[in-house]
Design a protein around this motif. Sequence first.
Motif, PDB file in Angstrom:
ATOM      1  N   ALA A 258     -32.484-121.598 -52.210  1.00  0.00           N
ATOM      2  CA  ALA A 258     -32.915-120.313 -51.782  1.00  0.00           C
ATOM      3  C   ALA A 258     -32.983-119.431 -53.134  1.00  0.00           C
TER       4      ALA A 258
ATOM      5  N   LEU B  58     -29.979-114.183 -48.946  1.00  0.00           N
ATOM      6  CA  LEU B  58     -29.654-115.467 -49.022  1.00  0.00           C
ATOM      7  C   LEU B  58     -28.474-115.447 -47.985  1.00  0.00           C
TER       8      LEU B  58
ATOM      9  N   GLU C  63     -36.324-119.253 -34.282  1.00  0.00           N
ATOM     10  CA  GLU C  63     -36.904-117.600 -34.542  1.00  0.00           C
ATOM     11  C   GLU C  63     -38.387-118.005 -35.141  1.00  0.00           C
ATOM     12  N   GLY C  64     -38.614-118.721 -36.229  1.00  0.00           N
ATOM     13  CA  GLY C  64     -39.787-118.922 -36.706  1.00  0.00           C
ATOM     14  C   GLY C  64     -40.862-119.291 -35.678  1.00  0.00           C
TER      15      GLY C  64
ATOM     16  N   ARG D 171     -44.496-116.413 -42.352  1.00  0.00           N
ATOM     17  CA  ARG D 171     -44.471-117.364 -40.971  1.00  0.00           C
ATOM     18  C   ARG D 171     -43.334-118.261 -40.574  1.00  0.00           C
ATOM     19  N   CYS D 172     -42.451-118.229 -41.555  1.00  0.00           N
ATOM     20  CA  CYS D 172     -41.208-119.066 -41.341  1.00  0.00           C
ATOM     21  C   CYS D 172     -40.085-118.555 -40.533  1.00  0.00           C
ATOM     22  N   THR D 173     -39.850-117.353 -40.768  1.00  0.00           N
ATOM     23  CA  THR D 173     -38.634-116.782 -40.361  1.00  0.00           C
ATOM     24  C   THR D 173     -38.411-116.067 -39.047  1.00  0.00           C
ATOM     25  N   GLY D 174     -39.743-115.455 -38.715  1.00  0.00           N
ATOM     26  CA  GLY D 174     -39.778-114.830 -37.447  1.00  0.00           C
ATOM     27  C   GLY D 174     -39.090-113.409 -37.812  1.00  0.00           C
TER      28      GLY D 174
ATOM     29  N   VAL E  23     -27.329-121.503 -39.174  1.00  0.00           N
ATOM     30  CA  VAL E  23     -28.433-120.359 -39.775  1.00  0.00           C
ATOM     31  C   VAL E  23     -29.629-121.130 -39.667  1.00  0.00           C
TER      32      VAL E  23
ATOM     33  N   LYS F 237     -25.136-122.114 -47.503  1.00  0.00           N
ATOM     34  CA  LYS F 237     -26.396-121.570 -47.996  1.00  0.00           C
ATOM     35  C   LYS F 237     -27.358-122.470 -48.202  1.00  0.00           C
ATOM     36  N   LYS F 238     -28.790-122.264 -48.317  1.00  0.00           N
ATOM     37  CA  LYS F 238     -29.867-123.176 -48.397  1.00  0.00           C
ATOM     38  C   LYS F 238     -29.622-123.455 -49.733  1.00  0.00           C
TER      39      LYS F 238
ATOM     40  N   MET G  99     -34.075-112.272 -39.572  1.00  0.00           N
ATOM     41  CA  MET G  99     -32.986-112.584 -40.741  1.00  0.00           C
ATOM     42  C   MET G  99     -33.354-111.925 -41.816  1.00  0.00           C
TER      43      MET G  99
ATOM     44  N   GLU H 163     -31.200-121.267 -36.268  1.00  0.00           N
ATOM     45  CA  GLU H 163     -31.589-120.199 -35.846  1.00  0.00           C
ATOM     46  C   GLU H 163     -33.073-119.802 -36.561  1.00  0.00           C
ATOM     47  N   GLY H 164     -33.068-120.029 -37.747  1.00  0.00           N
ATOM     48  CA  GLY H 164     -34.053-119.894 -38.496  1.00  0.00           C
ATOM     49  C   GLY H 164     -35.236-120.663 -38.145  1.00  0.00           C
ATOM     50  N   GLN H 165     -35.237-121.631 -37.824  1.00  0.00           N
ATOM     51  CA  GLN H 165     -36.105-122.572 -37.092  1.00  0.00           C
ATOM     52  C   GLN H 165     -36.711-122.183 -35.645  1.00  0.00           C
TER      53      GLN H 165
ATOM     54  N   VAL I 247     -34.423-116.781 -46.135  1.00  0.00           N
ATOM     55  CA  VAL I 247     -35.389-117.442 -47.201  1.00  0.00           C
ATOM     56  C   VAL I 247     -35.509-118.637 -46.400  1.00  0.00           C
ATOM     57  N   GLN I 248     -36.575-118.934 -45.901  1.00  0.00           N
ATOM     58  CA  GLN I 248     -36.832-120.491 -45.540  1.00  0.00           C
ATOM     59  C   GLN I 248     -37.874-120.934 -46.696  1.00  0.00           C
TER      60      GLN I 248
END
Lengths: 158, 775
Positions: free
Chosen positions: B17, A91, B669-670, A134-137, B662, B13-14, A140, B665-667, A96-97
């Motif tokens: 999550a 977290l 990098e994905g 497929r979401c995070t790359g 965060v 934090k999400k 992370m 970055e997640g978007q 986590v996406q």
Amino acid sequence: MKVRFKLNGEEVEVEANPASRLLDVLREKFGLIGVKEGCGEGECGACAVLLDGRVVHSCLVPFANVMGKEIITIEGLRKTEEYRIIEESLLDAGSVQCGFCTPGFVISIYALLKNNPNPEDKEIREAISGNLCRCTGYQMIIDGVKLAAKRGEKLWKA
Amino acid sequence: MNRDFKVVGKEVKKIDALALATGEVKFTADITLPDMLHVAFLYSPYPHAEIEEIDTEEALNTPGVELVLTYKDVPQTLHTTAGQGYPEPSPYDTRILDKRVRFVGDRVAIVAARTREIAQEAAKKIKVKYKPLPYNLDPEKAQESEPVPPQDAYHLLPTIYEPRKNIAAGIKLKFGDVDVAFEKSDIVFEHRFEVQYASHSAIEPHAAVAFYDERGRINIISTTQVPFHARRIVSRVLGIPLKNIRVIKPRIGGGFGGKQEVFLEQVVALVTMITKKPSKVVLSRREVFTSSRTRHPMITWYKAGVKKETGEITALKLKALMNAGAYGPHALTVMANAGSKVLPLFNKIKNLLFEGYTVYTNLPVGGAYRGYGATQGYFGFNVMLDMIAEELGIDVLEFFKKWHIKKGETSPIFEELGEGKEGVAQVIRSCALSECIEKGAERIEWYKKRRKKLREGDKVRGVGAAILMQGSGIPKIDMGAAYIKMNEDGSFNLHVGATDIGTGSDTILAQIAAEEIGTSIDKMIVYSSDTDFTPFDVGAYASSTTYISGGAVLKCARKIKEEIIKVAAEMLNVPMDAVFIENGVAYTEDRTQHVSFEDIALYSMYSRNQHQIQAVASHIGLESPPPFMAQFAEVEVDIKTGRIEVLKFVSAVDCGQPINPVLVEGQVEGATVNGIGYALWEDYIFDEQGRLKNASFWDYKIPSIKDVPEVETIICKTYEPTGPMGAKSVAEIGINGPIPAIANAVYDAIGIRLKSSPFTPEKVLKAIKEQGLKL
Ligand code: FES
Ligand code: FES
């Protein structure tokens, strides 16, 4: 066929077609929906569980094979301190996406850190290469694993 | 314009999550209801055929089977499965089931049974006599081939649509005179580029559940990016009043555009309407590959005329040919975006021609896919710029910086080219692209590595770059709305139509609301995407959520803050403008008196002038401010095997003010890693009959953790004055650069121009043979 095995710490017995997939039995007979189906062909790891401590893809395991064995799913792991550390670290690292892949990753990360409390980058990649996201790359997720290794140092070595 | 934020811009934090990690939260496939029926499909084995006879008796007699539907049994309403605003800019060319099948994987029949296995087995027992028809798999031959769409297919918009010629969409746009300008230019470049089919490959397969609620209304829970569009489309296709349908989006396991399509909801709703039992469909991975939606393949021809002395591109011609597959969802808009999201980046080109066609073939169906045409268009664009810079003998980064669109500038394309109609004129109000280029270059060590062709044995290294823009929502079309109410303990319910598909939008919308109201994020209870209980939102697509839905949340938060201050002023006995809010407390100007949110809420409910403190607001984007990005690849090419390894990938992005760094970055990098997979391997392999040969993760590889290089994201912050808290959207842009950045890096390494993705070892070796290594 009746099959007895240990599930998340409890002895259970269940009647099911021996050829049915462990994945379906866990989801349908035990309501363990943390075990996900992403591909049904052993490639994505969303269905990962621990079979006698080893990571297996439950979509590939015929139900009959678990006779007398011990299965731990994310639902079982959830109660442990180790789980709490992994979860918090993921977290915090933003691993986590959508979260669909996460329970499977947690299983693999748990198995990794139990065997190798201080994994190097390469070892992390190797150990969780059976899980697709497929979401995070992935970057992370790697960060999350490192954080968990650090935070749970004593726990993993125990 | 830099505000001092308390919640926004922080690594909050999400909010969902935790439940996601524990596996407790329900995704669509996890929903089980008493007496539920499971749905399976029978698919066409032919690329094009007429169903002459269909015998369902044996299937129907299979124990456990409750319903078998063929084209004879279902409403024949023509529609599009594209989950777009109304009127959709996509042709109405689809029926739930049709007498004719148009690709291998088109639906022939629907079976509902007690279990999924029984349904699948029964589907195999349906006997069909097909009359095979001539078919075509080649977009370049589409116009002369047997028409693919139904005779009566039509388009709601007055646009180019010639189904008898297999033309699903067409666009022609012209400024100045390219031909004259080409004549006068010193150098002319002309090249053809091609990008391929691909699967979104969200790890959660598409699924939908339907049931009747106690009031006899159809409830649908589905893996959708567009619950409100789904409700509208189901209502129309099945001919039931909209008010009798409720669509709920649970947690979604990734979408990337693949779930912007409404093709399962109507099926489960129909099964439930007929059987009066709950029903569920969950696609297998194979079905997701063959019969859901894909990236549209596209061929682009770029021609550029350049003045040698100044480096000015005086004329640019872009011709695009997009393959829609057998049906036309997003046929017009994806193709249009190959121009509209690409060409404005070099806004000083005076003579411009963009001509695009989308054609029908007998192949799987294209749809929305992260990047949405820009991915297809940017390949050739960035490779051309690399070629031009080389010919001019200048560093491509300097070339980029000199000519890219800047703050305060515009492009005529913004106004000319929109989503199915003309666009919206806009001036760029925030742009840090030059900074992105510089920072990214630094991180990849551009000046140390470029043109060095570092060689070790058979392996040679190179670096390449690409620059990009996208948009933030569809201007004057996309609308989002929000509702906020205050509870007795000073907490807030935030209800939004916006659709969190794993992106974290619930979190960033809560951050925006908390920031504006002056409270903390844990006081926000977010509920999203339920057509009964949340206000409207177009859904999660076109990079619209942060900008559009975020705009609605900001407005709504402003309004409720006003309401809170009104009550506080009354309680404190001061005028409203003498009250300010900080951390959930309302103070008088001199800070001598205060009341907490809890006091305010209690007072408003129980003491005097009782009322619910609440607000609602909608927002449409009047502009679509583009996020900008520079991407850099460092590759190592094995000249013996043709294998490309990406060693490092850097993305530097201007997304305005990041609401949650965060998640940004997640978007990025994905999207980047998805783009690297698309650049190197991901592809649909068909046999000569149009059968997909690699419909599994086994044969269609998406990047695993072992395949991805070190990816790095740099955020170059700007402030977008039209965006909520200065933000722009950022979900798509990162997928556009890997193909051209890697192609340019390969050229830097070995002097080979790759013009057709994916860059497989075979293609690299072939190119080496044709073009000759330049080491
Ligand atoms: S569902 Fe078992 S590996 Fe994908
Ligand atoms: S977080 Fe969505 S697949 Fe991993």
